[in-house]
Scaffold this motif. Structure first.
Motif, PDB file in Angstrom:
ATOM      1  N   ASP B  88       6.887   5.124 -15.617  1.00 42.16           N
ATOM      2  CA  ASP B  88       5.668   4.404 -14.942  1.00 42.16           C
ATOM      3  C   ASP B  88       4.596   5.333 -14.739  1.00 42.16           C
ATOM      4  O   ASP B  88       3.542   5.178 -15.065  1.00 42.16           O
ATOM      5  CB  ASP B  88       6.014   3.357 -13.872  1.00 42.16           C
ATOM      6  N   ALA B  92       0.907   5.987 -16.251  1.00 34.85           N
ATOM      7  CA  ALA B  92      -0.221   5.897 -15.532  1.00 34.85           C
ATOM      8  C   ALA B  92      -1.068   7.029 -15.433  1.00 34.85           C
ATOM      9  O   ALA B  92      -2.377   7.037 -15.727  1.00 34.85           O
ATOM     10  CB  ALA B  92       0.293   5.571 -14.131  1.00 34.85           C
ATOM     11  N   GLU B  96      -5.056   8.696 -17.578  1.00 40.88           N
ATOM     12  CA  GLU B  96      -6.050   9.481 -16.979  1.00 40.88           C
ATOM     13  C   GLU B  96      -6.019  11.012 -17.354  1.00 40.88           C
ATOM     14  O   GLU B  96      -6.485  12.028 -16.591  1.00 40.88           O
ATOM     15  CB  GLU B  96      -5.849   9.530 -15.178  1.00 40.88           C
ATOM     16  N   ARG B 125      -7.501  12.396  -7.816  1.00 40.61           N
ATOM     17  CA  ARG B 125      -7.323  11.074  -8.823  1.00 40.61           C
ATOM     18  C   ARG B 125      -5.858  10.767  -9.193  1.00 40.61           C
ATOM     19  O   ARG B 125      -5.607   9.384  -9.179  1.00 40.61           O
ATOM     20  CB  ARG B 125      -8.241  11.311  -9.968  1.00 40.61           C
ATOM     21  N   GLU B 128      -4.123   9.177  -6.427  1.00 43.50           N
ATOM     22  CA  GLU B 128      -4.491   7.842  -6.442  1.00 43.50           C
ATOM     23  C   GLU B 128      -3.809   6.846  -7.226  1.00 43.50           C
ATOM     24  O   GLU B 128      -3.252   5.782  -6.838  1.00 43.50           O
ATOM     25  CB  GLU B 128      -5.989   7.832  -6.504  1.00 43.50           C
ATOM     26  N   VAL B 129      -3.880   7.191  -8.682  1.00 42.09           N
ATOM     27  CA  VAL B 129      -2.939   6.431  -9.643  1.00 42.09           C
ATOM     28  C   VAL B 129      -1.736   6.284  -9.255  1.00 42.09           C
ATOM     29  O   VAL B 129      -1.121   5.180  -9.498  1.00 42.09           O
ATOM     30  CB  VAL B 129      -3.206   7.284 -10.979  1.00 42.09           C
ATOM     31  N   ARG B 131      -0.188   6.373  -6.530  1.00 40.82           N
ATOM     32  CA  ARG B 131       0.018   5.710  -5.127  1.00 40.82           C
ATOM     33  C   ARG B 131      -0.196   3.942  -5.586  1.00 40.82           C
ATOM     34  O   ARG B 131       0.341   3.214  -4.853  1.00 40.82           O
ATOM     35  CB  ARG B 131      -0.998   5.958  -4.319  1.00 40.82           C
ATOM     36  N   GLU B 132      -0.974   3.826  -6.532  1.00 33.57           N
ATOM     37  CA  GLU B 132      -1.096   2.563  -7.203  1.00 33.57           C
ATOM     38  C   GLU B 132       0.034   1.590  -7.651  1.00 33.57           C
ATOM     39  O   GLU B 132       0.380   0.499  -7.609  1.00 33.57           O
ATOM     40  CB  GLU B 132      -2.253   2.318  -8.175  1.00 33.57           C
ATOM     41  N   LEU B 133       0.957   2.559  -7.881  1.00 34.54           N
ATOM     42  CA  LEU B 133       2.367   2.121  -8.422  1.00 34.54           C
ATOM     43  C   LEU B 133       3.140   1.639  -7.306  1.00 34.54           C
ATOM     44  O   LEU B 133       4.166   0.853  -7.412  1.00 34.54           O
ATOM     45  CB  LEU B 133       2.949   3.358  -9.112  1.00 34.54           C
ATOM     46  N   GLN B 135       4.618  -0.464  -4.343  1.00 35.82           N
ATOM     47  CA  GLN B 135       4.686  -1.959  -4.179  1.00 35.82           C
ATOM     48  C   GLN B 135       5.243  -2.225  -2.987  1.00 35.82           C
ATOM     49  O   GLN B 135       5.971  -1.030  -2.040  1.00 35.82           O
ATOM     50  CB  GLN B 135       5.594  -2.446  -5.328  1.00 35.82           C
ATOM     51  N   LYS B 146       4.926   0.477   2.218  1.00 43.25           N
ATOM     52  CA  LYS B 146       5.189   0.676   0.627  1.00 43.25           C
ATOM     53  C   LYS B 146       6.719   1.138   0.253  1.00 43.25           C
ATOM     54  O   LYS B 146       7.165   1.928   1.174  1.00 43.25           O
ATOM     55  CB  LYS B 146       4.016   1.439  -0.105  1.00 43.25           C
TER      56      LYS B 146
END
Lengths: 322, 542
Positions: B88, B92, B96, B125, B128-129, B131-133, B135, B146
Motif C-alpha cells: 500500500d 501510494a 507521487e 508530501r 502526508e501521503v 499518513r493518509e493510509l 485508519q 490511528k
C-alpha cells in the motif's frame, strides 16, 4: 474419665522468665537469618527454574549410577535424591532428578527430557516417569516476587485488621510475633535444606493465619479483662488472660496437630515438606502468641480506659445477634 | 438452617460415588452431543437423574495430565502487519513519483517499516501521503487514535504501529490463539481442558488425562502455517541468494535439499475447509484436504496455467513435498504425501482443520503428572484424612464427653458441607487442597472449643446450666469472629496471589472457615439447645 490436657484454674507466671524466652527467641531469629544467608534455601524449581523428573522403578535406586548416566549429557547442575515414604510398596523405588534451567526464559525442551529419560532407561529398562515438571527462569523469577508480595500483603492486612479491632500496641505485638514465626520456620528450612517451593509459601501464610488466630484469642481475653479489672497491673492481666485461654490454646493446637501428623505420616511424600512446615509453624506459633506477642504488649503498654465500648478503636462484634 | 445443612450434604453426596457419577455425567454429555445409544443410556442410569450430579473437579496433581504456560510472541504479528502494509505504501508513493522520486524499502528492526525516498524535498508530501493510509483503531478504548504512526528522518520514512493499535492487535492475537488452541485440544477430545488467558500475553493450558506436556506441546506448539508456493528451483546450497520476493526453505524429508520459492503463496491454509488423515495409492499415510470455493478457484486457475511445473507444500517454513502438476486440478481438493507416520498424518490433519496460530509461542512452564501418581496422592490423602478425622473425633470425645460428641456431629456435617460447597461452586480440589481440608478438620473444632471452654468457666463461676450455655456462646463470639476473620484474610490473599495448587489450598481453607464457623455457632448450638430443652439437667459437666 475425662482427658485433661491442662488443669483447671492454672495461675502460671508466664513472664517470670521473660529474659530467657525473649533471649531464646532473639537467638533463634538471629540464627535463622545467619542460616538463611550462610546456607541459603534449597529452592525448588518453582523459584529457580529448572526441571524435576520423578522416577519410579522396581529396582533399587542407585544414585551414583543415575548420576553417571546423566553426566555425559552435559546439562550442568544435576541433583538426584532418593525418596522414601512409608506408603510405598516393597518394590516401589522413587527418586527425584533435578536439572538446572537450560535457557534464560523457556522451560526445558522435549529433546532434553527425552535424552535424560533415555539415559536412565539404559541402566534400568523398567523405569517409569510418573511426573515431569519444568519451569522457565522467567516465570520462576516472577513467582519469587509474588511469593514475597503475598507474605508481605498478609502481614500488612493483619497489621491493619488488628489495629482496627484493638489498639496499635496489639497490632505491633501480633505482627512482630508473626515475623518471628515466619523467620524461624524459614531458618529451619535453611538448616535442614528441605526443598522450598510454592507450597511452602502457602504453608507460611497458613502459619501466619494460625499463629494470628492464637494471638487474637489471647488478645481478645486481654481486652475483656482490662475492662473488668481496672486496677490490676497489666502484667497480672496478661498472665490471667493467658492462663484463662491456656486450655483452649492447648486443645486447638492438639487437634490440629493430630490431624497434621496423620497427614505427615500418611499423606505421601509429595506434600510432606508442606505439612512439615505447617506442623513446625503451629508449634512455634502457639509459643509465640503466648511469649512474644504478649510480652511485647507488656513492654509497649496499653491504653487502660476501655470503659466506652464505642470508642475510636475496638468496636465489638459481641452484640451481633448470635 | 437444617435445610442449608441438608443442601450442603446433598451436593456432597455424588462425590462418594465418584466413578459412577462421572460415568453418568459423561453419558449425559455424550447423549446431548451425539444422540443416544443403548450403552450410553445404561451409563446414564448408573446415577439417578434427580440427584445432584456436580462433582468436585480434581486438579491436575490428583488426576494426572499436562500443564503448560505459554507466552505468545505478539511481536510476530507486528512484523506481519508491516509486511502487509508495504504494498500500500509503495503504491501510494508511486503515484507521487514526481515529487518524491524513486523509493526503496530498507532493512528495519522487527515491527517497523522503513522506506527511503530519493528527493529530500518531497518528504513533507511523502509523509502526508503515507499518513493518509492510516485508519482509525477499531476498539472502544482506542477511539480517536490511528492505527499507524509515521515519522520522517532525513530521507527515510519510518512507519510503526501506534500504541493503541498494538494493544488492540495483542488482544486479537491472544484471542485468536486461545480459540485455535481450544479447537486443537477439543479435536483430540479430552475431558474438560482448561484454556485461559493469563495476564497480558500468556495462555495457561491444562489438559487432564493427556499423557505428557510434550504431547500437548506438539499439538499446540506448531504454528501450522500451510501455504502452497510456486517453485523456482531446487538446490543443495542453503546459502543461495533467492532473488527479490523469493525465499529459500529447507526440505522436511530430504537432508541438504533446499527449495527456492516465490514468497507470495498461491493459496494458504486459511482457504482450507477440511483436512483428514488418509492413505495414498501406495498405502502410505497422507492427509487429504479440501479448499473453500475461493481457494478452489485460485488453486484450479494456477494448476491450469502451470501444468508441468512443480509447486511446493510448505508447513511452518519447511517444504513437506514439491509435486509436479500433472494436470489441471479443478475440484479444489488433493492430498499431501510425505514420509508421515499414521500419528503424524493424524496430527497434521488436526492442525490444518483447526487453523494456523497467528504467532509463535514460547513455553515458560510445563508439568506432567502421571495418572498413577495422582491416584496415589488421592489414596494417601484419603487415608490421612480419615485417620485425622478419627483422631480428632476421639480426642474431642475424650476431652469434652457428651458435648464433644455433639461437636463431632457438627464436624462431620462440616466436612460434608465443604465437599458440597466445592462441588456446587465447581472448585478444583488439589493435593494442597486436601491438606487444607485436613487442616480444617483440625481447626474446625476451635470455635467449639472456645465456646466449651467458656461454658466451663461460667459454670465454675457458679452460673446455672442454661445461663452458662448462653453466656458461653455470647462471650466466645467476638474471639471466634476475630480469629476466623484473620485466617480468612490470609486465605483470600493466598487465593489472589497464588497459582494452581496453592489456589486450591486457599479455596478449601476459606470454605472450611466459613462452614466451621457456621457449624459451631449454629449447628452445635441448635443441638445443645434441643438436648437441653428435652433433658433440663440440673447440673452440667462440660
Amino acid at each position: 474419665m475425662r482427658l485433661k490436657l491442662v488443669p483447671d484454674n492454672t495461675s502460671w507466671d508466664f513472664f517470670g522468665r521473660l529474659p530467657i524466652t525473649v533471649g531464646l527467641s532473639s537467638m533463634l531469629v538471629v540464627a535463622s537469618i545467619i542460616a538463611f544467608f550462610a546456607m541459603g534455601l534449597n529452592f525448588g524449581i518453582d523459584f529457580r527454574g529448572g526441571t524435576t523428573i520423578r522416577t519410579e522403578s522396581s529396582v533399587a535406586v542407585d544414585v551414583g549410577e543415575y548420576r553417571d548416566a546423566i553426566a555425559p549429557l552435559g546439562l550442568g547442575d544435576v541433583s538426584i535424591t532418593e525418596v522414601f515414604d512409608p506408603n510405598f510398596g516393597p518394590d516401589q523405588n522413587v527418586a527425584m532428578v533435578r536439572i538446572e534451567a537450560q535457557s534464560d526464559t523457556e522451560s526445558v525442551t522435549p529433546e532434553t527430557i527425552a535424552a535424560v529419560e533415555g539415559a536412565l532407561q539404559q541402566i534400568d529398562p523398567g523405569i517409569t516417569f510418573p511426573s515431569v515438571e519444568s519451569v522457565g527462569p522467567k516465570v520462576s523469577g516472577e513467582l519469587v516476587m509474588t511469593a514475597i508480595y503475598s507474605v508481605l500483603a498478609a502481614l500488612f492486612a493483619v497489621l491493619v485488621y488488628i489495629w482496627l479491632r484493638f489498639e496499635w500496641q496489639f497490632s505491633v505485638g501480633a505482627v512482630v510475633s508473626l515475623v518471628h514465626d515466619v523467620m524461624i520456620t524459614i531458618g529451619v528450612f535453611a538448616v535442614f535444606q528441605i526443598k522450598f517451593d510454592l507450597a511452602i509459601i502457602a504453608a507460611l501464610l497458613t502459619i501466619v493465619g494460625y499463629s494470628l488466630n492464637d494471638t487474637v484469642i489471647v488478645y481478645d481475653r486481654v481486652r475483656e479483662n482490662l475492662r473488668r479489672y481496672k486496677v490490676m497491673s497489666l502484667k497480672d492481666v496478661l498472665n490471667l488472660s493467658i492462663n484463662e485461654t491456656m486450655s483452649r490454646t492447648v486443645m486447638t493446637s492438639s487437634t490440629t496437630l493430630v490431624a497434621l501428623i496423620a497427614l505427615l505420616v500418611l499423606g505421601g511424600d509429595v506434600i510432606r515438606g508442606f505439612v512439615f512446615a505447617m506442623i513446625f509453624g503451629i508449634v512455634i506459633g502457639t509459643y509465640s502468641s503466648v511469649f512474644i506477642a504478649s510480652a511485647l504488649l507488656l513492654r509497649l503498654g496499653v491504653k487502660r480506659d476501655w470503659s466506652k465500648p464505642d470508642g475510636e478503636a475496638g468496636t465489638q462484634f459481641a452484640d451481633v445477634d448470635a | 438452617m437444617i435445610g442449608l445443612v441438608v443442601l450442603g450434604l446433598g451436593y456432597a453426596l455424588p462425590n462418594l460415588f465418584y466413578p459412577r457419577v462421572e460415568l453418568h455425567n459423561d453419558a449425559v454429555a455424550a447423549i446431548e452431543a451425539s444422540g443416544s445409544t443403548a450403552e450410553r443410556e445404561a451409563d446414564r442410569s448408573a446415577w439417578p437423574d434427580w440427584l445432584p450430579s456436580s462433582l468436585v473437579n480434581l486438579g491436575l496433581d490428583l488426576r494426572g495430565g499436562a500443564h503448560l504456560l505459554a507466552e505468545v510472541r505478539v511481536e510476530d504479528v507486528y512484523a506481519a502487519r508491516m509486511d502487509a502494509l508495504w504494498p500500500d505504501v509503495r503504491d501510494a508513493l508511486r503515484d507521487e513519483r514526481d515529487t518524491v522520486g524513486a523509493i526503496r524499502r530498507q532493512n528495519a528492526p522487527e515491527g517497523e517499516l522503513r522506506v527511503s525516498i530519493e528527493n529530500a524535498d518531497g518528504m513533507a508530501r511523502a509523509l502526508e501521503v503515507v499518513r493518509e493510509l492510516a485508519q482509525p483503531v477499531a476498539t472502544l478504548t482506542g477511539v480517536g487514535s490511528k492505527n499507524i504512526e509515521v515519522a520522517g528522518q532525513d530521507r527515510t520514512i519510518i512507519v510503526t504501529l501506534s500504541e493503541a493499535e498494538r494493544t488492540a492487535t495483542d488482544d486479537r492475537t491472544i484471542q485468536q490463539s486461545l480459540e485455535i488452541i481450544r479447537r486443537r485440544v477439543d479435536e483430540v477430545g479430552t475431558r474438560e481442558p482448561t484454556i485461559q488467558r493469563q495476564g497480558e500475553r500468556r495462555i495457561l493450558i491444562q489438559v487432564p488425562g493427556l499423557g505428557s506436556a510434550e504431547e500437548l506441546k506438539a499439538l499446540i506448539g506448531t504454528t501450522a502455517q500451510l501455504t502452497f508456493n510456486p517453485v523456482i528451483s531446487r538446490t543443495s546450497d542453503g546459502n543461495v541468494s533467492p532473488g527479490p520476493r523469493n525465499v529459500v526453505y529447507p526440505s522436511l524429508d530430504e537432508d541438504g535439499i533446499f527449495y527456492v520459492l516465490e514468497q507470495t503463496p498461491v493459496v494458504t491454509g486459511e482457504d482450507l475447509v477440511d483436512a483428514q488423515p488418509t492413505f495414498d495409492q501406495n498405502g502410505r499415510p497422507a492427509v487429504s484436504f479440501r479448499f473453500d470455493p475461493a481457494g478452489a478457484r485460485k488453486f484450479g486457475d494456477y494448476t491450469a496455467e502451470n501444468v508441468g511445473s512443480p509447486f511446493a507444500i510448505v508447513l511452518d517454513g519447511e517444504v513437506i513435498s514439491a509435486p509436479r502438476i500433472n494436470e489441471h486440478i479443478p475440484g479444489g481438493s488433493g492430498i499431501i504425501t510425505g514420509n508421515f507416520t499414521v500419528e503424524e498424518s493424524t496430527n497434521l490433519a488436526v492442525l490444518l482443520r483447526a487453523g494456523a496460530l497467528p504467532a509463535e509461542m514460547t513455553f515458560l512452564e510445563e508439568r506432567t503428572i502421571g495418572p498413577q501418581l495422582g491416584q496415589d496422592s488421592i489414596d494417601a490423602g484419603k487415608i490421612a484424612s480419615i485417620v485425622a478425622f478419627i483422631g480428632v473425633l476421639l480426642f474431642m470425645g475424650l476431652v469434652y464427653g457428651w458435648f464433644g460428641l455433639l461437636a463431632n456431629v457438627a464436624l462431620i456435617l462440616n466436612v460434608g458441607m465443604i465437599f458440597g460447597l466445592l462441588s456446587a461452586i465447581g472448585a478444583t480440589l488439589t493435593l494442597p487442597g486436601i491438606a487444607g481440608i485436613v487442616l480444617t478438620i483440625g481447626m474446625a473444632v476451635d470455635a467449639n472449643v472456645l465456646v466449651f471452654e467458656r461454658i466451663r468457666e461460667e459454670l465454675r463461676a457458679g452460673r446455672g446450666p442454661a445461663r452458662a450455655i448462653d453466656l458461653g456462646y455470647e462471650k466466645a463470639l467476638s474471639a471466634i469472629i476475630d480469629a476466623n476473620l484473620t485466617t480468612f484474610i490470609t486465605a483470600v490473599i493466598l487465593f489472589i496471589m497464588g497459582s494452581g495448587p496453592v489456589k486450591g489450598f486457599a479455596v478449601t481453607l476459606a470454605l472450611g472457615i466459613i462452614t466451621s464457623v457456621f457449624a459451631a455457632i449454629y449447628v452445635t448450638r441448635l443441638m445443645i439447645v434441643i438436648w437441653f430443652e428435652r433433658r433440663r439437667p440440673k447440673t452440667l459437666v462440660v
